[in-house]
Design an enzyme around this catalytic site. Structure first.
Site, PDB file in Angstrom:
ATOM      1  N   TYR A 197       0.862  -1.191   0.000  1.00  0.00           N
ATOM      2  CA  TYR A 197       0.000   0.000   0.000  1.00  0.00           C
ATOM      3  C   TYR A 197       0.895   1.236   0.000  1.00  0.00           C
ATOM      4  O   TYR A 197       1.894   1.295   0.720  1.00  0.00           O
ATOM      5  CB  TYR A 197      -0.893   0.021   1.237  1.00  0.00           C
ATOM      6  CG  TYR A 197      -1.740   1.278   1.341  1.00  0.00           C
ATOM      7  CD1 TYR A 197      -2.989   1.335   0.733  1.00  0.00           C
ATOM      8  CD2 TYR A 197      -1.286   2.399   2.019  1.00  0.00           C
ATOM      9  CE1 TYR A 197      -3.761   2.485   0.805  1.00  0.00           C
ATOM     10  CE2 TYR A 197      -2.047   3.556   2.092  1.00  0.00           C
ATOM     11  CZ  TYR A 197      -3.289   3.591   1.481  1.00  0.00           C
ATOM     12  OH  TYR A 197      -4.048   4.726   1.547  1.00  0.00           O
ATOM     13  N   GLU A 224      -3.278   7.767  -3.985  1.00  0.00           N
ATOM     14  CA  GLU A 224      -3.163   6.416  -3.420  1.00  0.00           C
ATOM     15  C   GLU A 224      -2.913   5.381  -4.506  1.00  0.00           C
ATOM     16  O   GLU A 224      -3.558   5.405  -5.554  1.00  0.00           O
ATOM     17  CB  GLU A 224      -4.454   6.076  -2.668  1.00  0.00           C
ATOM     18  CG  GLU A 224      -4.467   4.687  -2.052  1.00  0.00           C
ATOM     19  CD  GLU A 224      -5.798   4.372  -1.398  1.00  0.00           C
ATOM     20  OE1 GLU A 224      -5.958   4.675  -0.197  1.00  0.00           O
ATOM     21  OE2 GLU A 224      -6.693   3.839  -2.090  1.00  0.00           O
TER      22      GLU A 224
END
Length: 408
Positions: free
Chosen positions: A120, A208
């Protein structure tokens, strides 16, 4: 402002961040051809079909599917384009899917000890430290909020320098902490630095990548296979290229309508509409409604001017929401005089056209005025009671909240 994943991928690619190839389609008939294009040159034909909506939880909802034939691609497209997607991040009725991304599937390398090499990576603003911050984790491809709740030690945070952004040595340190080795450290660090530059240059509030992956040999490189972006509305005037990516269908229609008239509107879940001038006063208004047992239906700031046109449009937006059973108007007359504001409210209320064609307010309307010429303004409201039987004036904010909550 948010954009679709396929737009986010294009944005990443424009900054030199590697992403798999893909094609956007909007019909079932286009699925087979898009599958063939996405899998051209692959030893084993495999693609991924992903619904394009401004919400997460697509995978668990069945709106991200791996397909290995044109027939499977068509079946996935048919399911997604004929069903509404429902997840914890959508309204109860779900979201209509009108676009799909057909992308080349990526063979993700296996991780020693089990699992896949998924990570992530994101940059956002940390309100606590008042700095932009890089967030990274080895727990990629899952909901990062759950990881942060269950295993906060699995989250790596690295603040960005306020002037020079993320520096190369910081990015390499984060890559090493993620367990990357060899050439993958340099590849991941390069992506982090480029993402930092993108975040700052495009006035993002969130950039993101989830997941960032290492592909299997012989490709064996770090690639971004999902992208999510949000942008600061206050900076959009600098970015016509970003503004052009907006899709009004994915936004709350009341919020889009409010923006056209210079109003700041955010829909909530309650049944008491709020029309206020000033963001701080609007927050206080919502708080005191909750304190008296009510539930605000919206945040609406008409600004310092509070003209009759703005007030009329604000009423129209608030009362377009079928959940609204009462309205609280809370205006502080600073720049504008209270008697002028009162007359604007009266004119708006007496001219307001309901969806059924009738004129005038049908729900309780409580008005609190304070500031310049407040006595004259209150007198006008009292005299207008005969024309607007649903309206009543309040002496102060506490009185206003109590009256509207009781009326509702």
């Amino acid at each position: 402002m948010k954009i679709y994943e396929h737009q986010g991928r294009d944005l990443l690619a424009s900054y030199g961040i590697p992403v798999p190839s893909g094609q956007v389609i909007d019909s079932i008939d286009a699925a087979a051809g898009a599958f063939k294009a996405a899998t051209a040159g692959q030893a084993k034909a495999l693609a991924v079909v992903k619904a394009q909506v401004h919400a997460g939880g697509r995978g668990k909802a069945g709106f991200v599917k791996l397909v290995n034939s044109p027939a499977e691609a068509e079946a996935a497209a048919r399911f997604m384009l004929t069903n509404r997607m429902t997840s914890p991040q959508t309204p109860p009725e779900g979201l209509e899917v009108t676009k799909l991304l057909m992308a080349s599937a990526v063979d993700i390398a296996d991780r020693a000890g089990g699992g896949k090499e998924e990570f992530y990576l994101a940059i956002t603003t940390d309100r606590k430290s008042r700095r932009n911050i890089l967030i990274a984790s080895r727990e990629g491809g899952v909901e990062i909020e759950q990881v942060a709740h269950d295993r906060p030690e699995a989250i790596i945070k690295e603040p960005l320098h306020p002037i020079v952004g993320l520096q190369a040595f910081q990015a390499r340190n984060v890559a090493a902490k993620l367990g990357l080795k060899g050439k993958h450290i340099g590849q991941a660090a390069d992506i982090m630095v480029k993402l930092s530059r993108l975040y700052i240059e495009k006035d993002c509030t969130l950039a993101e990548i989830n997941p960032l992956v290492i592909t299997s040999a012989p490709d064996d490189r770090v690639v971004a296979i999902d992208a999510k972006f949000s942008f600061d509305d206050n900076g959009l005037f600098r970015h016509k290229d970003i503004t052009s990516l907006a899709d009004a269908k994915e936004e709350n229609p009341y919020e889009v309508r409010a923006q056209k008239f210079g109003l700041t509107y955010i829909a909530l879940d309650g049944n008491i509409g709020c029309l206020v001038n000033g963001a701080g006063l609007a927050m206080a208004t919502m708080d005191i409604i909750k304190l008296h047992g009510g539930d605000p239906a919206n945040f609406l700031d008409v600004g310092g001017g509070a003209t009759e046109e703005a007030v009329t449009e604000a009423f129209g937006i608030i009362l377009s929401d079928p959940k609204v059973k009462g309205v609280l108007v809370n205006i502080f007359g600073g720049i504008m005089r209270c008697d002028v504001i009162a007359q604007g409210i009266i004119n708006a209320a007496t001219k307001f056209k309901n969806p059924d064609g009738s004129i005038g307010f049908k729900v309780p309307l409580v008005v609190r005025l304070e500031g310049t010429n407040v006595d004259a303004g209150r007198k006008l409201l009292d005299e207008a009671r005969a024309k607007i039987p649903t309206m009543q004036a309040a002496t102060d904010l506490t009185d206003a909240a109590a009256k509207v909550c009781k009326a509702v």
